[in-house]
Each structure stands twice: as C-alpha cells, then as structure tokens.
Design a protein around this motif. Structure first.
Motif, PDB file in Angstrom:
ATOM      1  N   LEU A   4       0.646  -1.156  -0.095  1.00  0.00           N
ATOM      2  CA  LEU A   4       0.043   0.074   0.018  1.00  0.00           C
ATOM      3  C   LEU A   4       0.807   1.189  -0.213  1.00  0.00           C
ATOM      4  O   LEU A   4       2.070   1.459   0.344  1.00  0.00           O
ATOM      5  CB  LEU A   4      -0.872  -0.048   1.164  1.00  0.00           C
ATOM      6  N   MET A 331     -16.515 -12.069  10.628  1.00  0.00           N
ATOM      7  CA  MET A 331     -16.072 -11.909   9.472  1.00  0.00           C
ATOM      8  C   MET A 331     -16.252 -10.573   8.770  1.00  0.00           C
ATOM      9  O   MET A 331     -15.514  -9.787   8.373  1.00  0.00           O
ATOM     10  CB  MET A 331     -16.733 -12.864   8.574  1.00  0.00           C
ATOM     11  N   LEU A 333     -16.604  -7.621  10.494  1.00  0.00           N
ATOM     12  CA  LEU A 333     -15.671  -6.541  11.168  1.00  0.00           C
ATOM     13  C   LEU A 333     -14.590  -7.014  10.576  1.00  0.00           C
ATOM     14  O   LEU A 333     -13.645  -5.739  10.260  1.00  0.00           O
ATOM     15  CB  LEU A 333     -15.709  -6.817  12.979  1.00  0.00           C
ATOM     16  N   PHE A 334     -13.895  -8.003  10.331  1.00  0.00           N
ATOM     17  CA  PHE A 334     -12.479  -8.123   9.830  1.00  0.00           C
ATOM     18  C   PHE A 334     -12.537  -7.527   8.492  1.00  0.00           C
ATOM     19  O   PHE A 334     -11.753  -6.849   7.983  1.00  0.00           O
ATOM     20  CB  PHE A 334     -12.416  -9.767   9.449  1.00  0.00           C
ATOM     21  N   LEU A 337     -12.567  -3.689   8.535  1.00  0.00           N
ATOM     22  CA  LEU A 337     -11.316  -3.060   8.758  1.00  0.00           C
ATOM     23  C   LEU A 337     -10.307  -3.200   7.758  1.00  0.00           C
ATOM     24  O   LEU A 337      -9.665  -2.381   7.448  1.00  0.00           O
ATOM     25  CB  LEU A 337     -10.843  -3.664  10.034  1.00  0.00           C
ATOM     26  N   GLY A 338     -10.397  -4.440   7.111  1.00  0.00           N
ATOM     27  CA  GLY A 338      -9.692  -4.622   5.895  1.00  0.00           C
ATOM     28  C   GLY A 338     -10.029  -3.490   4.870  1.00  0.00           C
ATOM     29  O   GLY A 338      -8.985  -2.674   4.366  1.00  0.00           O
ATOM     30  N   ALA A 341      -8.806   0.095   5.073  1.00  0.00           N
ATOM     31  CA  ALA A 341      -7.458   0.510   4.855  1.00  0.00           C
ATOM     32  C   ALA A 341      -7.396   1.551   3.652  1.00  0.00           C
ATOM     33  O   ALA A 341      -6.474   2.265   3.384  1.00  0.00           O
ATOM     34  CB  ALA A 341      -6.679  -0.952   4.686  1.00  0.00           C
ATOM     35  N   PHE A 342      -8.441   1.240   2.480  1.00  0.00           N
ATOM     36  CA  PHE A 342      -8.409   1.849   1.261  1.00  0.00           C
ATOM     37  C   PHE A 342      -8.850   3.107   1.493  1.00  0.00           C
ATOM     38  O   PHE A 342      -8.811   3.962   0.569  1.00  0.00           O
ATOM     39  CB  PHE A 342      -8.837   0.718   0.294  1.00  0.00           C
ATOM     40  N   TYR A 345      -5.214   4.680   2.173  1.00  0.00           N
ATOM     41  CA  TYR A 345      -4.231   4.095   1.380  1.00  0.00           C
ATOM     42  C   TYR A 345      -4.734   3.612   0.034  1.00  0.00           C
ATOM     43  O   TYR A 345      -6.063   3.469  -0.005  1.00  0.00           O
ATOM     44  CB  TYR A 345      -3.383   2.883   1.923  1.00  0.00           C
ATOM     45  N   ALA A 367      -5.492   4.605  12.178  1.00  0.00           N
ATOM     46  CA  ALA A 367      -6.607   4.601  11.332  1.00  0.00           C
ATOM     47  C   ALA A 367      -7.684   4.399  11.905  1.00  0.00           C
ATOM     48  O   ALA A 367      -7.945   3.356  12.448  1.00  0.00           O
ATOM     49  CB  ALA A 367      -6.389   4.059  10.135  1.00  0.00           C
ATOM     50  N   ALA A 368      -8.929   5.163  11.817  1.00  0.00           N
ATOM     51  CA  ALA A 368      -9.913   4.853  12.741  1.00  0.00           C
ATOM     52  C   ALA A 368     -10.678   3.592  12.151  1.00  0.00           C
ATOM     53  O   ALA A 368     -10.304   3.139  11.020  1.00  0.00           O
ATOM     54  CB  ALA A 368     -10.979   6.108  12.489  1.00  0.00           C
TER      55      ALA A 368
END
Lengths: 368, 308
Positions: A4, A331, A333-334, A337-338, A341-342, A345, A367-368
């Motif tokens: 990233l 899942m 929430l995972f 959060l993933g 990131a974008f 980034y 990052a929030a």
C-alpha cells in the motif's frame, strides 16, 4: 509486504463504500462456507435474509432486535470517535437491567403506574454508573478503559447470576435462576396484538434523533472528534480530555443501561441469565459498520439484527449451529477493517514515481 | 491446613499455566509495539482446534497443543494482516479477532460438545519431587506446566541477552528509527505477533485438552483479557508476569476450595473475584504513571506503515 501507499487525501467514496464491500465479502465467504457444509448457498441466503422478513411478525422481531443494538451503538460511537474504547457495554446493559429490574421488584404488587418510568430511570442510572466507574478509574488512576470496562462486564454478569439464583429468585420458579415475571404495569406495552415489538422502540428513536442533533450542533461533540483525531490540537483549543472520557463512558453506559431495561421490561419480562445474546458486543460492530454516524448506525443495527434472526432461522431450517451468527459478525468486522485501509491508502502502483521513492517513512496515526 | 494448602498451590500452577503462555505471547507482541486485544479469540480458536485434533486423531494432549499452536498462529496472522499490512487500528483489529474467535470456536465446537479427553498424568521430576511439601507442589505437575517454565525462561533470556531481543525492543520503542537504520520493522512485528498467537493457541489447547479436558463454549472465560491485563501488571517483564499469573491462578483455584476452607460467600460472587481483582491490579499499577512510562514500549498501539 508493502503493498500500500498513502493517498494524498482520504477517500470519501471508500469511507462509505467500505461497509458495503465488507458485507459483500462476508456474503461471498459465507457462500463458500455454506458450500463446504453441503448446503445450497442460494437456499441458505433465502433462509438467512429473506425468510425472517416475509411476515409482519418478522419485521417486528427485526425492529425488536435492532432497537438495543442501535441504542447501545449510538452511545459507543461517541467514545469511539474520541478513541475511548468502551467494550464492556454488555456489562452496562446488565447493570441497567439489574437496577431497573430491582425497581420492578420493589413495585411488585402495587399496580402503580409510576413503576415503568421509575424502572427506565433506574436502568439508565445503573448503566451510567457502570460506565462512570471506568471513567473514574481512567481519569483518576490512568487505568485503561478497554480492560476495565470488559472486566466489569464479567463482574456484572456474575452479580446478575447471584441475584437471580439467590436473593431475588422467584420462590415459585421451580428453582430456575430467575425473578418473578414483572407485572403488566412494569412492562412496556405492545405496539400490536401478536407482535412482540413494544413502546421501548420509541426510546431508541428518540435517542437516534438526540444523538444526531448532538453530533451536528454541539460544541462538545466537535471537541470529542478533534480530541480523537488530533489530541494536541484539542489541548491547545482547551478541550479537556478528562471531560471527554467522563462524558463518553457515562453516556455509552447510559444507553446500554436503557437497552438493558428495555429488554427485561420488554420481550423477556423478568430478570434471568439470558437477558442478552451479546448485544453489548455486537453493538461495537454496529457502531463501526455505521461509520460512527447516528443514521449510519440505524442501518448497521438493522443489518446486524437480521444476522441474529437469520441465525435463528438457519438453526431451525438448515440445522446449522446458531453460533454461525457470531462467525458472520466477526467476519464482517474483519472485512470492514480490511476495506477501511483503502480510505487512507491505495494499492501501490507498479511503476514507482521518483518522488514517492524518496519519501521518508511516515509514522501513521491509528486509522479509525 | 498444610493438607489443604498442597492441592490448592499445586492446582494454582495448573490453573495459571494458560495465563503464563498467553501472557508471555502478548508480552512479546507488545514489546514490538503491537497490542493485540485478540488474545481471548486466539485462546478459543486454539482450544477448539486442539480439542478437535486430539479427539479426531487420538493423538492426545501433545498433538492437541501443536494443533492449538498452529491454529493460534493462523488466527494471529489475520490480525497481523489487518493491523500491520493494512494499517488498521490495533484495538479494533484485536477486538475483531476476539469476536471472530468466539464465533468460530462456538460454530466448530457445536460438533464436539459430547467428547472428552483423558488429560495428562503428572510427571514426577526425579529427586526434586521428593522434597517435602515443595516437591508435591512444584514437581508433581503435567509436562506442559514444565514447558511453560522453559518458555518463560527462554523469553526472559531472549529479551534480556540476545540481539533478537534488542531488535524487538528497538522496534517497539521507535519503529521510525529502526526502519531508518534498515531493520525490517513489519517483519519483526509479524514475528512477534505470530509468536503471541502460537502461545495463546497453546494456552487454549491446554485448557481444552489437559485442564478441563472438555470443550465448553467460551471456555476461556476472559482469560485472554486477564492475560492482556497481566502484561500491564508485569510492566512488560517476564518474571513479574509469572508472578501475576500465579496470583490469578490462585484466585481461580480458591473458589473451588472455598467450601472446604469454610468461606461462606456465594459461588457466583467468588467467581467474580478474579475479574474485580484484575481491575484493582490495573488501577494500582497504572496510577504510577512514571513506572508505566518507564516500561511501556513507546510505540505501543500505534500503526507504522513504511511510507512511499
């Protein structure tokens, strides 16, 4: 490993697309799971997401389950914005139920119409106190609220367990750990015959409006957000971080306490060991999926409630363990959060720009 | 009295062993600057993986512990991808892992509720176990308890005496400087987090294949969170972590022996003691801000993404 690179500006599109993407990814992995379990994924999705909503009763159940999730998440979101992580809302919900339920037992047999209002006040107070305690420990003794709120949730659940199997146990209850059923005057009234949805849903509706106005209009809400995103700037502006801690934890305790009393004076009608299927924890996910925004939280709460209903349906119709709801929650929430990131980034482009290559390493704020 | 005390103290060691493993793992992760609040989830994933593997293969507790360690490592990988590669907020990612672990373990565990395992017999350490009283307490334990001591010594030694330990601490103190000098910050943090996952997985597998030895939904009962609290209590020192773990192990054992000791407190309130004590201990340690500041890895909880 460095896939990233930072964006020049956070992506507004990604901020709101991320929850939708997370839902899609959860559905995708969910279908793989259903295939692995030899269930037809289309059939499974029908059972999970369509069947619960094909009757008035289903919609009433959806709102009934969404109501506590939305109410709790509204309070949690205030703290999360300030990076104050109350993860023990489950305990504050239980304390609200204990305080409010205790008042219901006091009013037992009086038939007084003051019973319900007194219970609601007591519930709010119980939750707020259980939230204020970690605030005291944080501001006075510097103790991390993440750990203290969660530990106090365990303490609350053992307290409830003691009360309903000891001093408050229903003497005619076949030795089950539960209190007597509350009188009609100690319960929220039903909105329609045959449906379990009750007037406590108006508390949630009022709370959504109140939190919306609060975040839009109040200086305190602004101070909280600034305090979370730029603590130094907040200090220069004279915003007190201690006040934020007290406010965030007390208000989230209060909403959780209200949710607790709404459950025990609503669909449950007594205190027992099963007053919440983890609403206090699920509300954490609701707050994040809803982007910590009062209206976003309503949508996220409805979605999460549907997951609960779907899990129950899947258990009946597909013989799947009800725990599948928890799996989907995790899942979701995972993936959120993933995808988040974008926002800050983007994928590193193949050709390195020379400017980018000479940039020094930048420390990144959480990052929030 | 001494007849009462020996089983209580011996039981304390076993009860504390999951806390020792999970706490040491979290300590190493935090030393590298990463706080992983997913310990509870990793313990549960380790517990169900270890239990499932041990019952399905008939490999016993040893096989279960290895399976638990592998599963814990995989779970930690999920957290590491989110928080280290994608720069997600560590608190949020850890919490996500805990929620996921609770759900996943309950989902898989549903098929294993009726099984049970034989557990482990204690190993008497020659000579040492013959020491009066102390021998019966310390050296009449199952081998996993001894393993936990070996791991504790190894962690303490690596942190204090080796280049690897120095590197880990450097990354935890200032990832920017470590990166500038040319150390692979992200890779080191991955290593620390995955080690934490393996340890939490072993802790879980110990619970399900040796200590209980059954699968019960949510059987970790907050031990993962207590382990995180213990790291603060220990001010990031392995020796103090052991001390704290045994203190808490003692509290959980005490409730089993309460009646025998003539303590007339309702069992539910006795069960609440370790959690209330965790709060108390956190308060006592955290109020000394200087002590915390001195020992806290300076970059703890802050994301680091090598830029450009």
């Amino acid at each position: 490993m460095h896939l990233l690179e930072p964006r020049a500006n956070p992506s507004v599109i990604m901020r709101w697309a991320s929850p939708a993407l997370a839902v899609l990814l959860t559905l995708f992995v969910g279908s793989l799971l259903f295939i692995a379990l030899k269930k037809d994924p289309l059939e499974a999705f029908r059972v999970f997401f369509i069947d619960p909503l094909n009757s008035a009763y289903g919609w009433s159940e959806l709102l009934l389950k969404a109501s506590p999730l939305i109410l709790i998440a509204q309070g949690l979101a205030i703290g999360f914005k300030a990076r104050i992580y109350n993860i023990g809302a489950e305990g504050q919900l239980i304390m609200g139920a204990i305080f409010g339920g205790g008042v219901a037992l006091l009013f037992e047999g009086t038939g007084s119409s003051f019973a319900l209002p007194a219970m609601v006040l007591a519930g709010a107070l119980g939750g707020a106190l259980w939230g204020a305690l970690p605030a005291l420990l944080k501001t006075r003794f510097n103790a991390e609220e993440t750990l203290t709120t969660l530990m106090l949730a365990y303490v609350a659940s053992f307290l409830l367990s003691w009360l309903v199997s000891g001093p408050w146990k229903d003497p005619g209850g076949m030795n089950f750990p539960q209190t007597v059923m509350f009188a009609a005057t100690s319960q929220f009234s039903m909105l329609a015959d045959g449906l379990r949805l009750n007037t406590s849903v108006f508390i949630t509706a009022a709370a959504v409006a109140a939190f919306y106005l609060f975040t839009k209009k109040s200086l305190l809400a602004y101070a909280i957000t600034v305090g979370g995103e730029a603590p130094a700037a907040a200090r220069y502006a004279g915003f007190s971080s201690k006040r934020t801690v007290w406010f965030a934890l007390t208000i989230s305790g209060l909403t959780a306490g209200l949710a607790g009393i709404a459950e025990v004076a609503g669909p449950i009608g007594q205190l027992n060991l099963n007053i919440s299927p983890g609403y206090g924890y699920a509300a954490i996910i609701v707050a994040w999926i809803g982007r910590l925004h009062p209206v976003g939280i309503v949508g996220a709460g409805l979605l999460m409630a549907l997951l609960y209903l779907g899990g129950e349906q899947a258990q009946l119709a597909l013989q799947l363990p009800a725990a599948i709801t928890g799996l989907f929650q995790g899942m979701l929430l995972f993936f959120l959060l993933g995808c988040d990131a974008f926002i800050d980034y983007r994928l590193r482009r193949r050709k390195r720009r020379t400017v980018a290559a000479t940039k020094p390493a930048v420390p990144v704020q959480e990052a929030a | 009295m001494i007849d009462h005390l020996i089983p209580i103290l011996a039981g304390t060691l076993a009860a504390a062993t999951p806390l020792v493993f999970a706490g040491l793992g979290e300590l190493v992760a935090e030393k590298s600057g990463v706080i992983n609040l997913g310990v509870e989830g990793m313990i549960l994933i380790g517990a169900i993986a270890g239990f499932a593997f041990a019952t399905q293969t008939g490999g016993g507790a040893g096989a279960g512990l290895i399976a638990g360690a592998v599963a814990g490592t995989l779970a930690a990988t999920l957290f590491a991808i989110l928080s280290l590669s994608l720069g997600a907020n560590q608190a949020a990612a850890g919490l996500a892992l805990t929620i996921f672990g609770i759900g996943l373990s309950a989902f898989i565990g549903q098929s294993f509720v009726s099984y049970s395992l034989p557990g482990l017999k204690p190993w008497d350490i020659p000579l040492l176990s013959d020491i009066p009283v102390i021998g019966r307490i310390l050296f009449h334990q199952d081998w996993v308890v001894y393993l936990s001591w070996v791991v504790a010594l190894a962690v303490a030694w690596v942190l204090a005496k080796t280049r690897l330990g120095l590197l880990l601490k450097a990354v935890g103190e200032s990832p920017e400087s470590a990166h500038a000098i040319g150390y692979p910050v992200i890779a080191i943090r991955y290593g620390a987090v995955l080690f934490g996952g393996a340890m939490a997985g072993i802790a879980g597998a110990y619970l399900s294949t040796v200590y209980t030895p059954l699968w019960v939904q949510n059987m970790s009962a907050g031990r993962g969170w207590i382990a995180v609290a213990l790291v603060v209590f220990a001010t990031w020192k392995p020796g103090r972590l052991m001390l704290g773990a045994y203190l808490f192990g003692g509290m959980t054992i005490l409730q089993l022996h309460a009646q025998g000791l003539g303590i007339r407190v309702p069992s539910q309130l006795m069960s609440a003691i370790p959690y209330a004590a965790t709060v108390l201990v956190l308060v006592l340690i955290s109020r000394d801000r200087k002590l915390l500041q001195l020992n806290l890895p300076a970059s703890l909880g802050k994301s680091f993404m090598p830029g450009g």
